[in-house]
Enzyme design. Sequence first.
Site, PDB file in Angstrom:
ATOM      1  N   TYR A 172      46.235  41.024  29.786  1.00 25.49           N
ATOM      2  CA  TYR A 172      46.229  41.110  31.308  1.00 25.49           C
ATOM      3  C   TYR A 172      47.427  40.099  31.862  1.00 25.49           C
ATOM      4  CZ  TYR A 172      41.138  42.234  31.578  1.00 25.49           C
ATOM      5  OH  TYR A 172      40.225  42.994  31.477  1.00 25.49           O
ATOM      6  N   SER A 188      45.526  50.107  28.493  1.00 28.42           N
ATOM      7  CA  SER A 188      45.459  48.789  29.239  1.00 28.42           C
ATOM      8  C   SER A 188      44.395  48.157  29.027  1.00 28.42           C
ATOM      9  CB  SER A 188      45.737  49.226  30.779  1.00 28.42           C
ATOM     10  OG  SER A 188      44.510  49.959  31.158  1.00 28.42           O
ATOM     11  N   ASP A 189      44.394  46.790  29.303  1.00 26.59           N
ATOM     12  CA  ASP A 189      43.126  46.280  29.092  1.00 26.59           C
ATOM     13  C   ASP A 189      42.464  46.641  30.704  1.00 26.59           C
ATOM     14  OD1 ASP A 189      40.820  44.541  28.422  1.00 26.59           O
ATOM     15  OD2 ASP A 189      42.006  42.913  28.243  1.00 26.59           O
ATOM     16  N   TRP A 190      41.183  46.320  30.665  1.00 27.07           N
ATOM     17  CA  TRP A 190      39.995  46.880  31.591  1.00 27.07           C
ATOM     18  C   TRP A 190      40.809  46.431  32.921  1.00 27.07           C
ATOM     19  CZ3 TRP A 190      39.840  49.059  27.463  1.00 27.07           C
ATOM     20  CH2 TRP A 190      38.975  50.062  27.084  1.00 27.07           C
TER      21      TRP A 190
END
Length: 885
Positions: A254, A285-287
């Site tokens: 993030y 990507s991270d969420w």
Amino acid sequence: MVYRARAVWLLLPLSPFVSVSLGRSVGPRDPVPEGYRAAPYYPTPHGGWLDSWREAYAKAEEFVSQMTLAEKTNITSGVGFWMGPCVGNTGSAERLGFPRLCLQDSALGVASADNITAFPAGITTGATWDKALMYARGVAMGKEYRGKGANVHLGPSVGPLGRKPLGGRNWEGFGSDPVLQAKAAALHIQGVQEQGIIATIKHFIGNEQEMYRMYNLFQPGYSANIDDRTLHEIYLWPFAEAVHAGVGAVMTAYNAVNGSACSQNSYLINGILKDELGFQGMVMSDWLSHISGVDSALAGLDMNMPGDTNIPLFGFSLWQYELTRSVLNGSVPLDRLNDMVTRVVATWYKMKQDKDHPRPNFSSNTRDREGPLYPAALISPVGQVNWFVNVQEDHYLVARQVAQDGITLLKNNGSLLPLSTSSKLSVFGTHAQVNPAGPNACMNRACNTGTLGMGWGSGVADYPYLDDPISAIKRRVPDVEFHNTDRFPSNIGKPSPDDVAVVFITSDSGENSFTVEGNHGDRDADKLAAWHGGDKLVQDAAQKYNNVVVVVHTVGPLILESWIDHPSVKAVLFAHLPGQEAGESLTNILFGDVSPSGHLPYSITKAATDYPDSIANLRGFTFGQVQDTYSEGLYIDYRSLNKRGIKPRFAFGHGLSYTNFTFSNPTIRPVTPLSLVPPARSSKGPTPAYATTIPAASEAYWPDNFPRIWRYLYSWLPRNEADDAYAIGIAGEKKYAYPDGYSTVQKPGPAAGGGEGGNPALWDVAWEVQLTVTNVGGKHAGKASVQAYVQFPERIPYDTPVVQLRDFEKTKELAPGDSETVTLRLTRKDVSVWDVEVQNWLVPGVGLDGKVGRYTVWIGEASDKLFLACYTDTGECETELEPPV
Ligand SMILES: *[C@@H]1O[C@H](CO)[C@@H](O)[C@H](O)[C@H]1NC(C)=O
Ligand SMILES: *[C@@H]1O[C@H](CO)[C@@H](O)[C@H](O)[C@H]1NC(C)=O
Ligand SMILES: *[C@@H]1O[C@H](CO)[C@@H](O)[C@H](O)[C@H]1NC(C)=O
Ligand SMILES: *[C@@H]1O[C@H](CO)[C@@H](O)[C@H](O)[C@H]1NC(C)=O
Ligand SMILES: *[C@@H]1O[C@H](CO)[C@@H](O)[C@H](O)[C@H]1NC(C)=O
Ligand SMILES: *[C@@H]1O[C@H](CO)[C@@H](O)[C@H](O)[C@H]1NC(C)=O
Ligand SMILES: CC(=O)N[C@H]1CO[C@H](CO)[C@@H](O)[C@@H]1O
């Protein structure tokens, strides 16, 4: 991240991730400190140039050349938060037989699913120091993912690496050392991927605290400012090893690095990961960390998850239909999209998911048999979503073995342990017993009630059951006295001198999407003290009892000073985070069926301030971008303590047994001769070649009468919008404002690259050390941990930590008198430093005469119990030495 959609009200777009898409200009920020710079690196290196992926890429090339534009942009993106059975669901290319991919948390088991195994956490696995178990746990977990029909396992986690003891998610990884993390991760990946499941190494990179990690309307995520050498020698090391092990996916972090968000940091993704490390799989990507469309694609991101902008559930995406538009209007070169999609498809082929891979037969949204197929659509078609497939097999055995072999005996004065089942036992502490409301009563385990088997957040799984310590103790000692309280009872009669008190204490942490008892993910409230007054409970018990055993379930180190020297506190066991098998794994140790063999995967200091401020504390609020500068460089955990001559309470690698081992007959043998600079890499092989002209707008048109689901993310555009974008692209007059340093010319790749993880010569074995380990205790069988630390030669032009872990092995269970020969290996990389000028791994011990100077390979049971050393210059070994630290 990620929640279960238990109720429709949760779907209201009142997300805790209140944040907007800010594009590339992200709001006011504190300046990144002088000298830290996120350099541009373009273009994204094409995947497919390595032999190990050749076959998968050949199939992928064939496949991708048949895909339309809308099919391509469909499978490089999620279709939206809560829009399918898994925490991440991509679109499909059904026409060609490519399914929606199911991406599922967590690093310790299939999250939000029934009939699975809740394995011990990463930190417990690291504490076993047992390669066979690290692999076996991966195999079992991979089988469970497959049985549930998932495609992608969102683990292992090696970032955070454990730089900050207070960091919230350290427990998801394997310990505060790059080599321990790296070897555990590589074995886990191997085990998982052999089952046909794509593993995901995460979070890339510098995600060492929870607080301020995310970009939002008011503030960018913090910037981890990491210099080049520190990046290579510490934080990147486990990622490199994972790529070397063939990991299929990488998840970005993030936060930002050097001021540039990890999901769109071209230097990190294009440069470090895909060029230097030669990563051939896909980067996601991270969420909800996707904050730019064109720029993230150019920077090397291949998949956005879960598909939404960073305010989810409105039906908006920066990719899907927008990526389609960006290709039609010429901003994202088709070449880049082709590489993105080829990476996804090649990874799918590499794990043989084209052959009978099951479809998801579970739902992470509900435990009911039937439910909405697309919960976020509010009005969704309903159908069967759970088949309750039991995937557990006998995996509780691996889980229990890891939990047991991770248990770390820190102190055993007067050999109080093992206990006899005929001793009079009193157990204290609410954490000895499972949460009375059930082990899964708190969403995402975001509470610390009852036995602590895992931290909280997205890195958890649901317990099928929790074998708690008190039940297991009662199975052995039926008349045990249990005081289910964290306050020492005032009405305890005078114990007799032989009575034993067993006291359970905890420390918890997790992801900052939940705050537990004032701890915002990180341990910012309780810090390094035991929760619920645990330290006082131990002290009070020690006032009353002569014999106190402390059992600690914890996410990381604690300060034990208030009671550790109390003469009644005879024994201390760190049981870490045991998962579902907390009970029997512990009683097997307590009552001596087996000797403890866990070793600390971090140091336990006497004071929090034994570390410099940059590690000891979290970075607090400032206006603008919080700057987390790695000013301590290489010096974290034992590297830091040793440098400054601070003795910890218990050193990294420490762990006692019921028996004793001797290490004897050491020998060292050179294997591959070394040069200062690694042999030149080979050049890149060919990569798939596709047409690069902008595709016809018709490839993006919505099909007629398509039954679209509200808020679902699709890759098509309305006819007029597709035509307009295409007109812009073909005219080529309106140019996208490309970032500085942008280029479309493929590079040959850096000298440090050349294979998966870097130059293949880095994994050449330089020396092999052998020794004999003997159980000399006479009474108990046990397993020994053998740890090898390297000390660099004197008078080299680099400052290096006194000792650094480079390899480890665990013996099988040795009966009294039995021996085992153990082999440890040092690779070229293990004896190299990252030279920031040369931009390569150099072996500083190689002199002008080509001879290798004196590297000392220290061998022992802990980082502070190194009594034996072998020397690379003379080829001799010595025993009974003074340890270097
Ligand atoms: C961050 O900046 C430092 C100092 O300029 C540099 O050495 C390092 O390579 C940069 N790292 C990244 C990932 O940009
Ligand atoms: C994209 O994926 C969705 C979900 O599987 C599917 O309904 C749709 O047809 C796909 N679009 C294309 C262009 O294949
Ligand atoms: C193309 O579309 C993307 C996505 O909407 C947009 O960001 C970009 O500015 C557009 N490029 C041009 C040249 O209009
Ligand atoms: C496990 O599966 C069985 C059916 O095989 C089902 O009855 C049971 O409820 C499932 N367990 C859980 C915890 O959902
Ligand atoms: C260990 O126990 C002995 C007595 O059995 C005592 O004298 C000594 O102080 C204890 N040491 C520690 C560190 O508790
Ligand atoms: C192990 O060695 C230590 C130090 O020599 C000794 O005090 C202890 O009694 C031994 N333990 C066993 C079980 O042999
Ligand atoms: C959707 C789907 O494929 N469900 C399957 C899940 O697994 C069970 C048991 O193997 C099958 O019966 C379902 O069809």
